[in-house]
Design an enzyme around this catalytic site. Structure first.
Site, PDB file in Angstrom:
ATOM      1  N   ARG A  52      83.818  11.463 -20.131  1.00 12.33           N
ATOM      2  CA  ARG A  52      82.475  10.894 -20.184  1.00 12.33           C
ATOM      3  C   ARG A  52      81.720  11.457 -21.375  1.00 12.33           C
ATOM      4  NH1 ARG A  52      80.971  12.717 -14.033  1.00 12.33           N
ATOM      5  NH2 ARG A  52      82.837  11.832 -13.078  1.00 12.33           N
ATOM      6  N   ASP A  54      77.462  11.961 -22.125  1.00 11.71           N
ATOM      7  CA  ASP A  54      76.154  11.814 -21.476  1.00 11.71           C
ATOM      8  C   ASP A  54      75.256  10.822 -22.201  1.00 11.71           C
ATOM      9  OD1 ASP A  54      76.490  13.463 -19.348  1.00 11.71           O
ATOM     10  OD2 ASP A  54      75.588  15.226 -20.287  1.00 11.71           O
ATOM     11  N   ARG A 202      76.958  21.780 -25.902  1.00 13.93           N
ATOM     12  CA  ARG A 202      75.514  21.888 -26.122  1.00 13.93           C
ATOM     13  C   ARG A 202      74.997  23.278 -25.740  1.00 13.93           C
ATOM     14  NH1 ARG A 202      73.562  16.696 -22.936  1.00 13.93           N
ATOM     15  NH2 ARG A 202      71.519  17.634 -23.351  1.00 13.93           N
TER      16      ARG A 202
END
Lengths: 262, 262
Positions: A52, A54, A202
């Site tokens: 995935r 985001d 991140r």
């Protein structure tokens, strides 16, 4: 009879609610599945991504696979057909017919993420969807030194946001590069690893920026990794700077195996 | 008592219906005037731009002026106040207090426009709002040679879209540069002139691309200029590639006066 297609794609994530299908949301997976449904007249053709991304996160080299029913469509026709049905924020760059042993997620040998941080004093209107932003002092040398502590096999619990469903938090980081792009006035972070936990890139970027700014000691990441506690890094860099840059399905090239020198 | 402010700004034009105020449309001028109205509690403070930009056209160095009533606000406070009220697609980069002889439009000595053309085979999702697109063969040398025919003082009627209200179609082009950006896989066109007619840069780019692609002879622009007929160039390059790059209020620097060598 179905044919399995492996496709490589780029997307501008800023107008998507992420990759994964969600009812009543504009997602990358949903957009592709809608197109395949129209093409095939099937009820649903499941699109399997390498993983995935985001909401707001981009891809330069996302990889998907799906099984298309009926007579085999040549790969060069499939890519034209799908591109003609895509909105302008998605583009397929490559298409191959693969055998059923290939799986976009389970066949992965590694992933490459890139993170771009704009250093402009004010947020640059042209970069607001495409970079993170950090306008404080940064020592790139300190970040490069700190990044070495991330290399190798570690339990990255301290760098995993809650929301991930994976129990095993051990991953191997093969390569980290941090470089100033003088022309763009950006810092570009590249990370290649066996895999990455939820928000891990991140969170690593946020921690490295704190080190570059002098708010954390240069070798603090050793301690942070050992602590296995997400509270050790409270910041998460913005989604807008993150790019899924490449997915490796073959062994990671030796030039990206910095962990071999540990 | 009012104080005249000269401000330099960048904006991402893709979500604006151009610079000029239009009722019920999101425009750059309207956005700034709304902010000034809130700040000043005046009925309206008129924002004067160096010129209009069309819907989708960007600015790196647009210049405006306005007269702010009441006690003088220092320039460094004015820029902070306005930036705090702007949406993320507008940024003010410079603010000066000027005397009433300065006028954002009438004091102009020249303008610099940039046009970016992506050569990617497919439209790149990350560039769809920020470049034009041309995926056919291009000979940069031919375009550079052709561009010399644009230099100097000419009647540019053939390069003016209908819709412009200006009678006098004579302008002077001081400088043209056409370069390949290998890293971005783009052609970058730079034009500096005394002024530009409506859509003039986009029409010049369209004609130069036709020359680069071999659809027009290299020195066809001499003939096109002499014809004074818009039908000579039917194409207009897309708005998305155009940037108002800089506005000159002092004499054009000698290094940009290629017309002097004619």
């Amino acid at each position: 009879m179905t044919t399995r297609y492996k496709m490589t794609m780029a997307y501008d994530g800023h107008l998507f609610h992420g990759f994964q299908l969600q009812p009543d949301q504009r997602t990358v997976q949903g957009t592709i599945e809608d197109a395949l449904k129209k093409m095939s007249k099937e009820k649903r053709i499941i699109v399997q991504g390498s993983g995935r991304t985001d909401a707001g996160v981009h891809a330069i080299g996302q990889v998907i696979h799906f099984d298309y029913p009926g007579k085999t469509i040549p790969a060069n026709r499939m890519i034209l057909a799908l591109n003609s049905m895509m909105p302008t924020d998605i583009i397929f760059n490559n298409c191959e017919i693969v055998n059923e042993n290939f799986h976009a997620r389970y066949s992965i040998k590694g992933k490459w993420y890139r993170y771009r941080v704009s250093l402009d004093h004010f947020v640059n209107p042209f970069k607001r969807f495409y970079t993170g932003h950090f306008s404080y002092a940064l020592d790139v040398g300190k970040m490069q030194e700190a990044a070495k502590d991330l290399l190798g096999k570690h339990d990255f619990t301290s760098f995993a946001a809650s929301g991930g469903q994976i129990e095993d938090k051990v991953r191997t980081i093969y390569y980290v590069n941090i470089a100033k792009d003088e022309k763009e006035n950006e810092i570009v972070f590249d990370f290649i690893g066996s895999g990455f936990l939820y928000n891990m890139v991140r969170i690593m970027v946020a921690a490295l920026l704190e080190i570059g700014n002098g708010r954390r000691p240069v070798h603090d990441l050793k301690r942070v990794i050992a602590a296995k506690d997400r509270q050790e890094v409270r910041q998460t860099a913005q989604a807008s700077g993150l790019y899924l840059y490449h997915v490796f399905y073959d062994e990671i090239p030796q030039k990206y195996r910095q962990d071999r020198h540990l």
